[in-house]
Design an enzyme around this catalytic site. Structure first.
Site, PDB file in Angstrom:
ATOM      1  CB  SER A 262      -0.939  -0.050   1.207  1.00 46.69           C
ATOM      2  OG  SER A 262      -1.909   0.946   1.130  1.00 46.69           O
TER       3      SER A 262
ATOM      4  CG  ASP B 101      -6.422  -3.595  -3.347  1.00 44.09           C
ATOM      5  OD1 ASP B 101      -7.267  -2.732  -3.056  1.00 44.09           O
ATOM      6  OD2 ASP B 101      -5.206  -3.476  -3.136  1.00 44.09           O
TER       7      ASP B 101
ATOM      8  CG  HIS C 264      -5.751  -2.104   0.295  1.00 41.41           C
ATOM      9  ND1 HIS C 264      -4.895  -1.991  -0.769  1.00 41.41           N
ATOM     10  CD2 HIS C 264      -5.219  -1.345   1.295  1.00 41.41           C
ATOM     11  CE1 HIS C 264      -3.890  -1.189  -0.433  1.00 41.41           C
ATOM     12  NE2 HIS C 264      -4.057  -0.799   0.808  1.00 41.41           N
TER      13      HIS C 264
END
Lengths: 193, 371
Positions: free
Chosen positions: B147, B311, B344
């Site tokens: 991320s 995601d 995610h």
């Protein structure tokens, strides 16, 4: 299925130091071979998880992607050669992938099992779908959806106005020079626009 | 594995992207494994929004406090600390040990609060580089993160190409979409409109904007989970049947409020504002007129890009933009698209293919001598 002889046949067509994109590269062994034999650099494209993992283990750059959705991440004419080794017959959109290969590559190298091999013809005459070491799948459980013969592919290239730069039909270790569509098990083509 | 947090103080001013000079700051970090004699086996792990330098292991005095990426980093794990020297560092502006809005400004002796400057991903990477200088590490075997951590890894490869041999960019994006920014802005508004926010100087009022931070975390949390996963975990489940009230009735409401309230107890509101802003600003291609391939031109690292199918915060399509730019530059890159249902958050979870890919990439790289 794919032997060292097939690799060597492909390697002979690859100029030293060329850039290569191998579509459906499996465990990356062809790219590894071409890197050693021809100092070729490049990438493989593979959709299967196990194949991707094996490529990484082999030190091959691999992009996990489904070939059926095209090569959107690759720019026009980015590679010297784009290889599709024994995968054409398993593609749903045959024309589209050949077009993509010649969009992103200066030349395309396509190999496929020759459906016209005499043993396949005999099995069909006997009323059954062919099963052999080259076509090891039963009709109901095969990834192959677009089988063709050497003659079929010649006609396909002519119809699409593709230039056949080289053609080699093999039977095992040897070239099938006489009546290749009858005596050959594997066809290799080098194509250009 | 036992972890020991350490603190490095820096007195050479750090020029920040916003124009401010950060004169005196501290970075909290942890290390695992042993740096080899050639100082060539270091891996830097960058963290995302709410994590810290506590990447792996446990503290002797707090055995339950396990590092946020303990399933990835440790002895025999994909990032094998028997082989690699792993560094976790807390980003500037955070609230877990490095200098940030909740710490004291050495110049005034007061809590920074609203005065703490806005920091960018590039600022973080520059400060990490100084930590590596301090540790005597010229070149990283790898820099990695998920991320926002992946964005730092990508920035490392661009900004310090000679110092990075491998970059692992996981569940990241080349920049935030309008939708991503929109979610961040709603979260920030929730914080800034909380009466307890006091323009960011809530510490001086001996309070904190818990309600705003709770809502901010609830919004963020929605974007970390896939629709399918939320459905599978909570569905339309009710805690006690309909009560015709605005209390927590659905399981998902209860879960989100619990997560939000827990977060608001330990996280700093000013940090949340700054981290979301750093995300919004992140755009390495801004300097090259939107051309990401050109932005990546200086990079010499071998790249592993990883995305997760479900995601929707940073979708596989966003990772493919990075792959495309690397391919255009003929950079060595491998891309793995992991089939995981979690959304995610999958980058934090144990998944055999995902961990296998990371393990093979780091192991193969070492075996092939790509140092």
């Amino acid at each position: 299925m794919i032997t060292r002889k097939d690799f060597e046949a492909i390697a002979r067509w690859i100029a030293p130091g060329a850039t290569v994109l191998d579509l459906g590269c499996g465990d990356g062994s062809l790219l590894k071979f071409l890197a050693e034999a021809r100092r070729a650099t490049g990438y493989g494209i593979e959709n299967d998880d196990a194949g991707v993992l094996a490529c990484i283990g082999n030190g091959v750059n691999v992009i996990q992607s489904n070939l059926e959705s095209g090569l959107k991440e690759v720019e026009d004419q980015a590679f010297d050669y784009v290889i599709l080794s024994q995968t054409l017959q398993a593609m749903k959109r045959t024309e589209a992938i050949v077009d993509e290969m010649l969009r992103v590559g200066k030349e395309a190298i396509v190999t496929f099992p020759n459906f016209g091999y005499w043993k396949h013809r005999v099995q069909i005459l006997a009323g059954r779908m062919p099963v052999s070491s080259n076509l090891p799948y039963q009709w109901y459980d095969t990834p192959n959806v677009h089988m063709c013969t050497v003659a079929d592919f010649d006609a396909f290239c002519a119809g699409k106005r593709l230039t056949v730069l080289s053609r080699l039909v093999m039977n095992g270790e040897r070239e099938a020079a006489i009546l290749p569509n009858l005596t050959g098990t594997l066809a290799l083509y080098r194509l250009g626009r | 594995m036992l972890a020991t947090p350490q603190l490095a103080r820096f007195t050479e001013p750090l020029p920040l992207a916003c124009g401010t000079l950060l004169r005196d700051y501290e970075l909290a970090y942890e290390t695992y494994g042993t740096l080899n004699a050639a100082r060539s086996n270091a891996i830097l792990v960058c963290h995302a929004l709410n994590a810290s330098h506590h990447v792996a292991g446990e503290y002797a005095e707090a055995p339950g406090n396990t590092g946020w990426w303990d399933n990835m980093v440790g002895p025999g794990k994909p990032v094998d600390t028997d082989r690699f020297f792993v560094i976790g560092v807390n980003n500037l502006g955070s609230c877990f040990g490095s200098s940030g809005p909740a710490s004291r400004n050495p110049a005034t002796g007061r809590v920074w609060g609203a005065e703490f400057p806005l920091v960018t991903v590039e600022d973080w990477v520059d400060s990490h580089a100084r930590l590596l200088d301090r540790l005597g590490i010229d070149r990283l075997h790898a820099v990695m993160g998920g991320s926002l951590g992946g964005m730092q890894a990508l920035t490392w490869a661009i900004r310090y190409p000679q110092r990075v041999a491998h970059a692992l960019v996981i569940a990241a994006a080349p920049n935030l979409s309008a939708q991503n920014i929109a979610f961040n802005e709603v979260a920030r508004q929730a914080i800034m409109t909380d009466p307890a926010f006091h323009g960011g100087n809530f510490a001086a009022h001996a309070t904190k904007p818990r309600d705003g931070l709770t809502v901010a975390r609830m919004i963020g949390h929605i974007t970390y989970i896939s629709d399918d996963q939320m459905e599978a975990k909570f569905g339309r489940g009710l805690r006690e049947g309909l009560k015709f009230s605005f209390d927590r009735e659905f399981e998902i409401e209860s879960y989100l409020r619990y997560q939000g309230e827990k977060f608001s107890e330990y996280y700093d509101a000013n940090t949340y504002l700054r981290v979301t802003k750093a995300l919004d600003y992140y755009d390495p291609a801004r300097a090259t007129g939107g051309d990401l391939a050109r932005a990546l031109a200086p990079a010499t690292a071998r790249f592993l890009i990883v995305s997760f199918t479900t995601d929707w915060r940073f979708s596989p399509a966003r990772s493919r933009e990075i792959v495309k730019a690397l391919l255009a530059g003929k950079k060595p890159v491998t891309y793995a698209e992991i089939d995981a249902p979690h959304g995610h958050d999958a980058f934090l979870l144990d998944h055999p293919q995902y961990h296998g890919v990371v393990r093979a990439f780091l192991a193969g790289a070492a075996a092939a001598g790509h140092a």
